[in-house]
Design an enzyme around this catalytic site. Sequence first.
Site, PDB file in Angstrom:
ATOM      1  N   PHE A  12       0.820  -1.223   0.000  1.00 10.77           N
ATOM      2  CA  PHE A  12       0.000   0.000   0.000  1.00 10.77           C
ATOM      3  C   PHE A  12       0.856   1.277   0.000  1.00 10.77           C
ATOM      4  O   PHE A  12       0.902   2.029  -0.976  1.00 10.77           O
ATOM      5  CB  PHE A  12      -0.951  -0.058   1.214  1.00 10.77           C
ATOM      6  CG  PHE A  12      -1.591   1.232   1.618  1.00 10.77           C
ATOM      7  CD1 PHE A  12      -2.125   2.110   0.672  1.00 10.77           C
ATOM      8  CD2 PHE A  12      -1.689   1.575   2.977  1.00 10.77           C
ATOM      9  CE1 PHE A  12      -2.737   3.300   1.059  1.00 10.77           C
ATOM     10  CE2 PHE A  12      -2.302   2.759   3.365  1.00 10.77           C
ATOM     11  CZ  PHE A  12      -2.811   3.621   2.413  1.00 10.77           C
ATOM     12  N   THR A  98      10.086 -11.036   9.163  1.00 15.27           N
ATOM     13  CA  THR A  98      10.229  -9.894   8.250  1.00 15.27           C
ATOM     14  C   THR A  98      10.616  -8.614   8.987  1.00 15.27           C
ATOM     15  O   THR A  98      11.576  -7.931   8.623  1.00 15.27           O
ATOM     16  CB  THR A  98       8.920  -9.698   7.454  1.00 15.27           C
ATOM     17  OG1 THR A  98       8.796 -10.785   6.543  1.00 15.27           O
ATOM     18  CG2 THR A  98       8.929  -8.379   6.688  1.00 15.27           C
ATOM     19  N   THR A 122       6.068   3.268  12.611  1.00 12.52           N
ATOM     20  CA  THR A 122       4.679   3.569  12.950  1.00 12.52           C
ATOM     21  C   THR A 122       4.569   4.260  14.305  1.00 12.52           C
ATOM     22  O   THR A 122       5.427   4.057  15.177  1.00 12.52           O
ATOM     23  CB  THR A 122       3.889   2.240  12.981  1.00 12.52           C
ATOM     24  OG1 THR A 122       2.610   2.465  13.559  1.00 12.52           O
ATOM     25  CG2 THR A 122       4.599   1.174  13.815  1.00 12.52           C
ATOM     26  N   ASP A 123       3.489   5.012  14.490  1.00 15.09           N
ATOM     27  CA  ASP A 123       3.244   5.624  15.803  1.00 15.09           C
ATOM     28  C   ASP A 123       2.900   4.577  16.859  1.00 15.09           C
ATOM     29  O   ASP A 123       2.939   4.857  18.067  1.00 15.09           O
ATOM     30  CB  ASP A 123       2.127   6.680  15.719  1.00 15.09           C
ATOM     31  CG  ASP A 123       0.806   6.170  15.161  1.00 15.09           C
ATOM     32  OD1 ASP A 123       0.701   4.961  14.859  1.00 15.09           O
ATOM     33  OD2 ASP A 123      -0.138   6.983  15.029  1.00 15.09           O
ATOM     34  N   GLU A 124       2.570   3.354  16.412  1.00  9.27           N
ATOM     35  CA  GLU A 124       2.160   2.323  17.369  1.00  9.27           C
ATOM     36  C   GLU A 124       3.287   1.887  18.298  1.00  9.27           C
ATOM     37  O   GLU A 124       3.039   1.220  19.299  1.00  9.27           O
ATOM     38  CB  GLU A 124       1.626   1.092  16.639  1.00  9.27           C
ATOM     39  CG  GLU A 124       0.354   1.377  15.899  1.00  9.27           C
ATOM     40  CD  GLU A 124      -0.356   0.123  15.444  1.00  9.27           C
ATOM     41  OE1 GLU A 124      -0.058  -0.958  15.968  1.00  9.27           O
ATOM     42  OE2 GLU A 124      -1.201   0.247  14.557  1.00  9.27           O
ATOM     43  N   TYR A 149       2.645  -7.101  16.310  1.00  3.88           N
ATOM     44  CA  TYR A 149       3.048  -6.217  15.192  1.00  3.88           C
ATOM     45  C   TYR A 149       3.853  -5.023  15.712  1.00  3.88           C
ATOM     46  O   TYR A 149       4.984  -4.783  15.287  1.00  3.88           O
ATOM     47  CB  TYR A 149       1.814  -5.727  14.414  1.00  3.88           C
ATOM     48  CG  TYR A 149       2.105  -4.497  13.568  1.00  3.88           C
ATOM     49  CD1 TYR A 149       2.940  -4.580  12.449  1.00  3.88           C
ATOM     50  CD2 TYR A 149       1.576  -3.242  13.907  1.00  3.88           C
ATOM     51  CE1 TYR A 149       3.231  -3.440  11.692  1.00  3.88           C
ATOM     52  CE2 TYR A 149       1.857  -2.111  13.152  1.00  3.88           C
ATOM     53  CZ  TYR A 149       2.681  -2.209  12.052  1.00  3.88           C
ATOM     54  OH  TYR A 149       2.981  -1.090  11.306  1.00  3.88           O
ATOM     55  N   LYS A 153       7.839  -3.811  15.231  1.00  4.88           N
ATOM     56  CA  LYS A 153       8.227  -2.522  14.625  1.00  4.88           C
ATOM     57  C   LYS A 153       9.114  -1.748  15.611  1.00  4.88           C
ATOM     58  O   LYS A 153      10.112  -1.137  15.212  1.00  4.88           O
ATOM     59  CB  LYS A 153       7.000  -1.693  14.255  1.00  4.88           C
ATOM     60  CG  LYS A 153       6.183  -2.220  13.085  1.00  4.88           C
ATOM     61  CD  LYS A 153       6.956  -2.300  11.771  1.00  4.88           C
ATOM     62  CE  LYS A 153       7.308  -0.952  11.187  1.00  4.88           C
ATOM     63  NZ  LYS A 153       7.910  -1.088   9.827  1.00  4.88           N
ATOM     64  N   LYS A 204     -18.321  -3.308   9.759  1.00  2.75           N
ATOM     65  CA  LYS A 204     -18.071  -3.959  11.058  1.00  2.75           C
ATOM     66  C   LYS A 204     -17.180  -3.072  11.916  1.00  2.75           C
ATOM     67  O   LYS A 204     -16.029  -2.783  11.562  1.00  2.75           O
ATOM     68  CB  LYS A 204     -17.351  -5.302  10.858  1.00  2.75           C
ATOM     69  CG  LYS A 204     -18.007  -6.237   9.840  1.00  2.75           C
ATOM     70  CD  LYS A 204     -19.338  -6.786  10.314  1.00  2.75           C
ATOM     71  CE  LYS A 204     -19.933  -7.723   9.270  1.00  2.75           C
ATOM     72  NZ  LYS A 204     -21.398  -7.725   9.270  1.00  2.75           N
TER      73      LYS A 204
END
Length: 333
Positions: A12, A98, A122-124, A149, A153, A204
């Site tokens: 993406f 990965t 990522t901000d996560e 995840y 990261k 959903k």
Amino acid sequence: MQNIIVTGGAGFIGSNFVHHVIAERPDWHVTVLDKLTYAGNRANLEGLPADRLTFVHGDIADAEVVDSLVAKANAVVHYAAESHNDNSLQNPRPFIDTNLTGTYTLLEAVRRHDVRFHHISTDEVYGDLQLDDPARFTEHTPYNPSSPYSSTKAGSDLLVRAWVRSFGVRATISNCSNNYGPYQHIEKFIPRQITNVLSGIRPKLYGAGLNVRDWIHTNDHSSAVLKVLEEGRIGETYLIGADGEQNNKTVVELILELMGKDPHDYDHVNDRPGHDLRYAIDSTKLRTELGWQPKFTDFRTGLADTIAWYSEHESWWTAQKAAVEAQYAKAGQ
Ligand code: NAD
Ligand code: DAU
């Protein structure tokens, strides 16, 4: 002439960056290194000039392939990752392979060949904020990841920092908030709901839908990454965000309204285990130090354009829809 490698360039955000660079830097050549997992799609790169783009089907954890490509490059922009939180809760293994081993393999190659490296994160990695907390993440927020995840990261970011400090690797890191726009896999929130409506399935919403995400159009992410790649200070981290906080309920209702449906015609489904409450980015450093500004800040318009893209590109996603929904159904989502 810059010869850059974009890992994960068939996914993406990576593919949107490749389109951006080909348009904005006419004398650059891009080599995409992508394993073409379920999330990678060569069609995302269709229409780009063949003399300016080389596609290599390979794994970032394959040291031989990585070394041979890095030896000929001026820079690596590293997007490749397992990217979906829900998948990481079902099977964390590919995330380790990965996001951690793959990043390590790339770092060793850029170290050997002294090649500039930009790491996409990522901000996560910062965990989450309370819904009623006015604070936002900054470059100084302590790492506190929640999911397999986000923890991989976070680990990959720390590897990059260690390779900068211990080995003098010329690297920068950027941590961005939630992206939306064309070419996003339909497992993700916004495209899942748009393609649900297009398929006659009710959207959903996890839990009560009060969780907040800080949305940025993927084109703004691309311009920010190019800015950091060209002008960022080595060893520095830059947070990327466009002040786009919205709760999930509002987003679902806006999608339904923009698609001409009853805005309340959706289902509440099982919540995600460990679901982060709120992300919010303070991108002052990027804006003041490098002069970056987002351009696609009208969320309603950006969402309407994204809905139009999925409506006009049904052949891009329809083949995957039934399998994605069957997977979610198993988790009651
Ligand atoms: P994506 O899942 O759409 O694409 C990932 C791409 O990486 C795919 O093309 C896939 O084939 C490729 N890939 C996966 N494993 C690989 C491997 N071992 N070797 C080579 N290629 C491999 O992901 P995305 O949403 O475009 O995210 C890209 C990057 O941006 C990730 O690093 C992610 O952590 C980061 N990020 C994403 C967001 C977001 O909102 N999606 C926000 C901030 C940061
Ligand atoms: O913040 C950046 C991160 O954004 C990236 O690092 C990740 O790669 C990217 O996937 C994204 O993570 P999220 O978990 O925030 O995105 P996702 O699209 O999976 O979900 C967004 C929100 O919507 C989240 O609160 C969960 C919720 N959700 C998701 C799905 C798929 C729903 O309510 N319903 C759904 O069907």
